[in-house]
Design a protein around this motif. Structure first.
Motif, mmCIF file in Angstrom:
data_model
loop_
_atom_site.group_PDB
_atom_site.id
_atom_site.type_symbol
_atom_site.label_atom_id
_atom_site.label_comp_id
_atom_site.label_asym_id
_atom_site.label_seq_id
_atom_site.Cartn_x
_atom_site.Cartn_y
_atom_site.Cartn_z
ATOM 1 N N ARG A 12 1.222 -1.208 -0.170
ATOM 2 C CA ARG A 12 -0.210 0.008 0.159
ATOM 3 C C ARG A 12 1.201 1.303 0.025
ATOM 4 N NH1 ARG A 12 -3.354 -2.509 4.197
ATOM 5 N NH2 ARG A 12 -4.439 -3.780 3.843
ATOM 6 N N LEU A 13 2.092 1.138 0.623
ATOM 7 C CA LEU A 13 2.649 2.943 1.342
ATOM 8 C C LEU A 13 4.123 2.330 -0.303
ATOM 9 C CD1 LEU A 13 4.183 1.914 4.684
ATOM 10 C CD2 LEU A 13 1.642 3.095 3.813
ATOM 11 N N ARG A 14 3.693 1.572 -1.006
ATOM 12 C CA ARG A 14 4.384 1.278 -2.666
ATOM 13 C C ARG A 14 3.825 1.768 -3.635
ATOM 14 N NH1 ARG A 14 6.756 -4.781 -1.313
ATOM 15 N NH2 ARG A 14 7.353 -4.162 0.999
ATOM 16 N N ARG A 15 2.444 2.276 -3.795
ATOM 17 C CA ARG A 15 1.323 2.359 -4.883
ATOM 18 C C ARG A 15 1.758 3.753 -6.032
ATOM 19 N NH1 ARG A 15 -3.159 3.314 -4.344
ATOM 20 N NH2 ARG A 15 -3.689 2.703 -6.343
ATOM 21 N N THR A 16 2.519 5.094 -5.424
ATOM 22 C CA THR A 16 3.036 5.439 -6.208
ATOM 23 C C THR A 16 4.491 6.302 -6.197
ATOM 24 O OG1 THR A 16 2.074 7.783 -4.395
ATOM 25 C CG2 THR A 16 0.313 6.435 -6.107
ATOM 26 N N PRO A 17 4.749 7.411 -6.594
ATOM 27 C CA PRO A 17 6.633 7.929 -6.292
ATOM 28 C C PRO A 17 5.491 9.088 -5.671
ATOM 29 C CG PRO A 17 6.188 7.572 -9.220
ATOM 30 C CD PRO A 17 4.360 6.903 -8.227
ATOM 31 N N ALA A 18 5.213 9.553 -5.512
ATOM 32 C CA ALA A 18 4.808 10.474 -4.238
ATOM 33 C C ALA A 18 4.649 9.771 -3.273
ATOM 34 C CB ALA A 18 3.954 11.847 -4.540
ATOM 35 N N VAL A 23 7.426 8.184 2.941
ATOM 36 C CA VAL A 23 7.772 7.524 3.226
ATOM 37 C C VAL A 23 8.902 6.679 3.621
ATOM 38 C CG1 VAL A 23 5.168 6.288 3.648
ATOM 39 C CG2 VAL A 23 7.072 4.757 2.456
ATOM 40 N N ALA A 24 9.821 7.206 2.990
ATOM 41 C CA ALA A 24 11.597 6.569 2.364
ATOM 42 C C ALA A 24 11.992 7.050 3.790
ATOM 43 C CB ALA A 24 11.905 7.464 1.883
#
Length: 328
Positions: A12-18, A23-24
């Motif tokens: 879920r936390l990897r779905r879009t570049p933004a 969360v990086a």
């Protein structure tokens, strides 16, 4: 919920570049980067370095232009390596007030002000006709203590020229203490020391020796640079340098020694620097030129890995390019 579906979905936390950016866990900023630069006496135009595409031996004028571009991109610092027109056994050009590095430092301090930190490598290999990092005995071995006297003199010359941070890279025993004492005694207590505390006898330095024209004329540097097999020795060197007055400590090379970067980061409370050296640069450039890797992604991944391992500051020949990319 049915047992055939996962309850936890990290995707879920990897779905879009933004979302990934938000969360990086590790971030890279232009101010984290230091650009190594070569300035050569007696040349009329920049000289390309064949083993390091895109890197040059600069004239004073071309150095000023490239340094301005780096500072404008937000690069945190510039570290200078000098190549004199004349070399001798004692590396006398290294502490000459009119030596190429001292002149270049004055240029950059005048041009850049506080826009970027002006730093200098402090060693003798670029200045000696034999290519070693110190003064030699009659038997052709490095005289550690005689070399410390030369390092102390070079330190004062570089500080007088305006260098804000000195990077002693020769791996002589006691070098940080000798340099700190000389700086303090000459009225430069505020000049910082970035100690090359963990410098391995590495095969990754090959292209640098072309760039700085400092290949040893005989033997190698394994008597003073560290054995790649050793880790505890690295920490011992770090603690010795800190006891002698180092303000920052460096691990060199970076990519093959990320475990050392992490161990040093966990052991100290001063800034940790890592040097992404010439061989690391050359390998990625060569592979990218052949289409074997995605150049931009590989560069960024390599730098993020160094930061993730714990380095606060990274010396890299891609500093200006990456700083511009980060600002997009």
């Amino acid at each position: 919920m049915s047992a055939q579906f996962p309850a936890a979905r990290p995707r879920r936390l990897r779905r879009t570049p933004a979302l990934r950016r938000m969360v990086a866990e590790t971030r890279l900023a232009p101010a984290d980067l230091v650009l190594p630069m070569f300035v050569k006496e007696g040349i009329g135009e920049p000289q390309p370095i064949s083993s390091m595409p895109g890197v040059f031996q600069h004239t004073r004028d071309s150095l000023r232009k490239a340094a301005h571009e780096a500072a404008e991109a937000g690069v945190g610092g510039i570290i200078l390596f000098g190549i004199p027109a004349v070399k001798d056994g004692d590396g006398s050009a290294a502490d000459d007030p009119a030596g190429i590095v001292q002149l270049a430092v004055r240029d950059l301090r005048s041009d850049l002000g506080d826009a970027a930190v002006v730093m200098t490598d402090l060693c003798l290999d670029e200045y000696t006709d034999h290519g070693h990092c110190g003064v030699l005995t009659g038997a052709g071995e490095i005289d550690n203590d005689a070399t410390l006297e030369r390092y102390a003199s070079i330190a004062v010359a570089q500080a007088a020229a305006g260098s804000a941070v000195l990077g002693p890279s020769g791996m002589m025993d006691g070098q940080v203490g000798a340099i700190r004492e000389a700086l303090d005694g000459a009225g430069y207590p505020d000049v910082a020391i970035m100690a090359y505390s963990v410098k391995y006898a590495s095969a990754y330095y090959g292209p640098f020796r072309e760039a700085a024209e400092c290949a040893p004329q005989f033997g190698d540097r394994s008597t003073h640079q560290q054995d790649p097999a050793n880790t505890e020795e690295a920490l011992r060197e770090v603690f010795l340098d800190l006891d002698e007055g180092a303000d920052m400590v460096m691990v060199k090379p970076a990519g093959a020694y990320l475990d050392i970067v992490r161990r040093v980061r966990d052991a100290v409370d001063v800034p940790v620097v890592a040097y992404q050296v010439s061989g690391e640069y050359a390998m990625i450039e060569a592979a990218a030129e052949r289409g074997w890797v995605d150049r931009e992604r590989t560069i960024m991944e390599s730098l993020l890995s160094i930061r993730r391992a714990g380095a606060d500051i990274v010396l890299t020949y891609w500093a200006t390019e990456v700083a511009r990319r980060l600002a997009r």
